[in-house]
Design an enzyme around this catalytic site. Sequence first.
Site, PDB file in Angstrom:
ATOM      1  N   GLU A  50      13.663  12.175 -16.171  1.00  0.00           N
ATOM      2  CA  GLU A  50      14.549  11.290 -15.424  1.00  0.00           C
ATOM      3  C   GLU A  50      15.933  11.901 -15.208  1.00  0.00           C
ATOM      4  O   GLU A  50      16.494  11.808 -14.114  1.00  0.00           O
ATOM      5  CB  GLU A  50      14.675   9.934 -16.135  1.00  0.00           C
ATOM      6  CG  GLU A  50      13.399   9.122 -16.178  1.00  0.00           C
ATOM      7  CD  GLU A  50      12.980   8.533 -14.827  1.00  0.00           C
ATOM      8  OE1 GLU A  50      13.717   8.710 -13.844  1.00  0.00           O
ATOM      9  OE2 GLU A  50      11.901   7.910 -14.779  1.00  0.00           O
ATOM     10  N   ARG A 101      17.250  12.710 -11.433  1.00  0.00           N
ATOM     11  CA  ARG A 101      18.365  11.864 -11.008  1.00  0.00           C
ATOM     12  C   ARG A 101      19.706  12.572 -11.128  1.00  0.00           C
ATOM     13  O   ARG A 101      20.504  12.567 -10.189  1.00  0.00           O
ATOM     14  CB  ARG A 101      18.401  10.565 -11.832  1.00  0.00           C
ATOM     15  CG  ARG A 101      17.137   9.733 -11.731  1.00  0.00           C
ATOM     16  CD  ARG A 101      17.336   8.354 -12.333  1.00  0.00           C
ATOM     17  NE  ARG A 101      16.068   7.693 -12.611  1.00  0.00           N
ATOM     18  CZ  ARG A 101      15.890   6.379 -12.631  1.00  0.00           C
ATOM     19  NH1 ARG A 101      16.893   5.580 -12.380  1.00  0.00           N
ATOM     20  NH2 ARG A 101      14.704   5.864 -12.918  1.00  0.00           N
ATOM     21  N   ASP A 156       1.842  11.696 -10.149  1.00  0.00           N
ATOM     22  CA  ASP A 156       2.319  11.808  -8.768  1.00  0.00           C
ATOM     23  C   ASP A 156       3.153  13.039  -8.407  1.00  0.00           C
ATOM     24  O   ASP A 156       2.743  13.887  -7.602  1.00  0.00           O
ATOM     25  CB  ASP A 156       3.092  10.536  -8.386  1.00  0.00           C
ATOM     26  CG  ASP A 156       4.103  10.085  -9.440  1.00  0.00           C
ATOM     27  OD1 ASP A 156       4.377  10.840 -10.391  1.00  0.00           O
ATOM     28  OD2 ASP A 156       4.633   8.965  -9.309  1.00  0.00           O
ATOM     29  N   GLU A 181       8.607   4.100  -2.332  1.00  0.00           N
ATOM     30  CA  GLU A 181       7.532   5.019  -1.932  1.00  0.00           C
ATOM     31  C   GLU A 181       6.903   4.683  -0.578  1.00  0.00           C
ATOM     32  O   GLU A 181       6.557   5.585   0.193  1.00  0.00           O
ATOM     33  CB  GLU A 181       6.445   5.050  -3.018  1.00  0.00           C
ATOM     34  CG  GLU A 181       6.885   5.713  -4.314  1.00  0.00           C
ATOM     35  CD  GLU A 181       7.734   4.809  -5.185  1.00  0.00           C
ATOM     36  OE1 GLU A 181       8.452   5.343  -6.056  1.00  0.00           O
ATOM     37  OE2 GLU A 181       7.686   3.566  -4.990  1.00  0.00           O
ATOM     38  N   THR A 188      11.942  14.475  -5.821  1.00  0.00           N
ATOM     39  CA  THR A 188      11.198  13.228  -5.957  1.00  0.00           C
ATOM     40  C   THR A 188      12.106  12.016  -6.124  1.00  0.00           C
ATOM     41  O   THR A 188      11.627  10.887  -6.110  1.00  0.00           O
ATOM     42  CB  THR A 188      10.195  13.325  -7.129  1.00  0.00           C
ATOM     43  OG1 THR A 188       9.213  12.304  -7.007  1.00  0.00           O
ATOM     44  CG2 THR A 188      10.908  13.225  -8.471  1.00  0.00           C
TER      45      THR A 188
END
Length: 631
Positions: free
Chosen positions: A255, A259, A388, A522, A608
């Site tokens: 994360e 981010r 994913d 998404e 992503t």
Amino acid sequence: MPVMSLFFRIVMNIFLATLRLSEKFILLLILSAFITLCFGAFFFLPDNSKHKRFDLGLEDVLIPHIDSPKEGKHASGQVVIHGQGGHDEHRHSLRDKIRADHERALQEAKEKLRKSREELQAEIQTEKNKVMEDLKKKDAGPKPLPPVPMPKVVSVSDGEPPEPDAKEKRDKIREMMKHAWDSYRQYGWGHNELKPLAKKGHSTNIFGNSQLGATIVDALDTLYIMGLHEEFKDGQEWIDQNLDFGVNAEVSVFEVNIRFIGGLLAAYYLSGQEVFKLKAVQLAEKLLPAFNTPTGIPWAMVNLKSGVGRNWGWASAGSSILAEFGTLHMEFVHLTYLTGNPAYYQKVMHIRKLLAKMDRPNGLYPNYLNPRTGRWGQHHTSVGGLGDSFYEYLLKAWLMSDKTDTEARKTYDDAIEAIERHLIRKSNGGLTFIGEWKNGHLERKMGHLACFAGGMFALGADGSPDDKAGHYLQLGAEIAHTCHESYDRTVLKLGPEAFKFDSGLEAVAVRQNEKYYILRPEVIETYWYMWRFTHDPKYRQWGWEAAQAIDKYCRVSGGFSGVKDVYSSNPTYDDVQQSFFLAETLKYLYLLFSSDDLMPFESWVFNTEAHPLPVLHLGNITLPGSEPAQR
């Protein structure tokens, strides 16, 4: 008491001289706890006259150093205590401090004793590696940063659509972003996220117990792209003055990479402001200890201060997760490019090479891999959560390398071929969906997270083997249609977290805990990619439907909140404004109603978390440490 302490120190130093570093670590822990226990116990003996005299003697030593508004000073510098009350107050304060230190030391010792042998060995190994790394840095000295060609900076007017209708909708999206940002600025500034109903800060365990301003970092590039430059400057000022990664916080490596490092790098490339690059590198150095495992597969979490890593307790007997350790490549390649430090590139290439040597059941990558043994965990494969972005980053590694990383492209193609064969099916009603493979069985359920794959298939269509470009563009369109149906079949016209294709139900959530919508991006992401490649107006129409539903049902006076049931006409709020709502959902909506010259695919690849990183047109330049991986 000083004699006892000195005796223990002398004995300990003589004994430790004969031991290895790992043995020293354990003995230091035990002896320090014992000494603290002895020292604390001495002060907690019954309060008789002997101990009162000791207290007075100790205060005679300590009090002359105290300077308090309640105390007066003579010219000689001696402290005068006004009345016995001050004496007692100080004595009790001193005892409280000693008691607190004593209890803290005991608690730390208990926590250490509860850990397994493997966890203690991992901590010892981490400490060893940190010492070695520090020595190497001191010997090598600071490395000069290589010259980096900067891409064209996006101007405020870039991307304005020629159609008045599209411009009006784009302006509405910008207004939604302004509302989300202003609410966070007013009620949650510096906190990781916002509780828009309670109007206060919010955080989750992925960021540890620290206030790292996740929303600020995540939103920066969206603000810049939308031309909200005053807001961007506010965020930059907070980062420059307040963002500190030296905190004692256990964070998710995945994360904070997507981010924070992704967001800081994107802000740097867009604005050219050095502070973002420097902060990204500072954080990246804090993540490197997570790779100190027997296999080089990183831990899921790492303590930013101590460098100690561990995995989620729920993840298949202590395994690392495919979508987490497989979603580092883009950011780490850029870190090596910007710093000249080969470590980042080598870490992610080591992961790729290790995976290439492993057997894959039916050609599929299981979601769990044990970082100690290098063996797969539970045989669960998904293109949604847990899997994913691993596939996404294989494709994007190839695109970001200016299509020179053919190894990444081949790995992506092989993985997608296995996914098509085993996971992609058509429902009785004709909807194409991506199921999940669990221990040899296909579960006919698709998660909202898997809806990103429509955009991925379209993005990867050009360059597909065997002239399959048209096939993958069509597959992307079918996934986009299915995910739109999952939205359209709800009361709120917002999609659930997961939906089934079974027992006569199609694209509908069955379980109550799968009916929520938490401002996820998404589906809108796939609409944007499909719009860019086809310019079919239905994708803008579908995106606008979603934007209107978000504005109608998720907007509150203090920002935007997720909802707990998209099938209810009177939903309950979850009271969280996710940082990815500003980073991804609103950015993709804004780009959907912009012209294609805003963030063109020839120049930018989105990570992503929707943070754009420039394509590296390296030419004859070779990344430091890349030669072995190219053979």
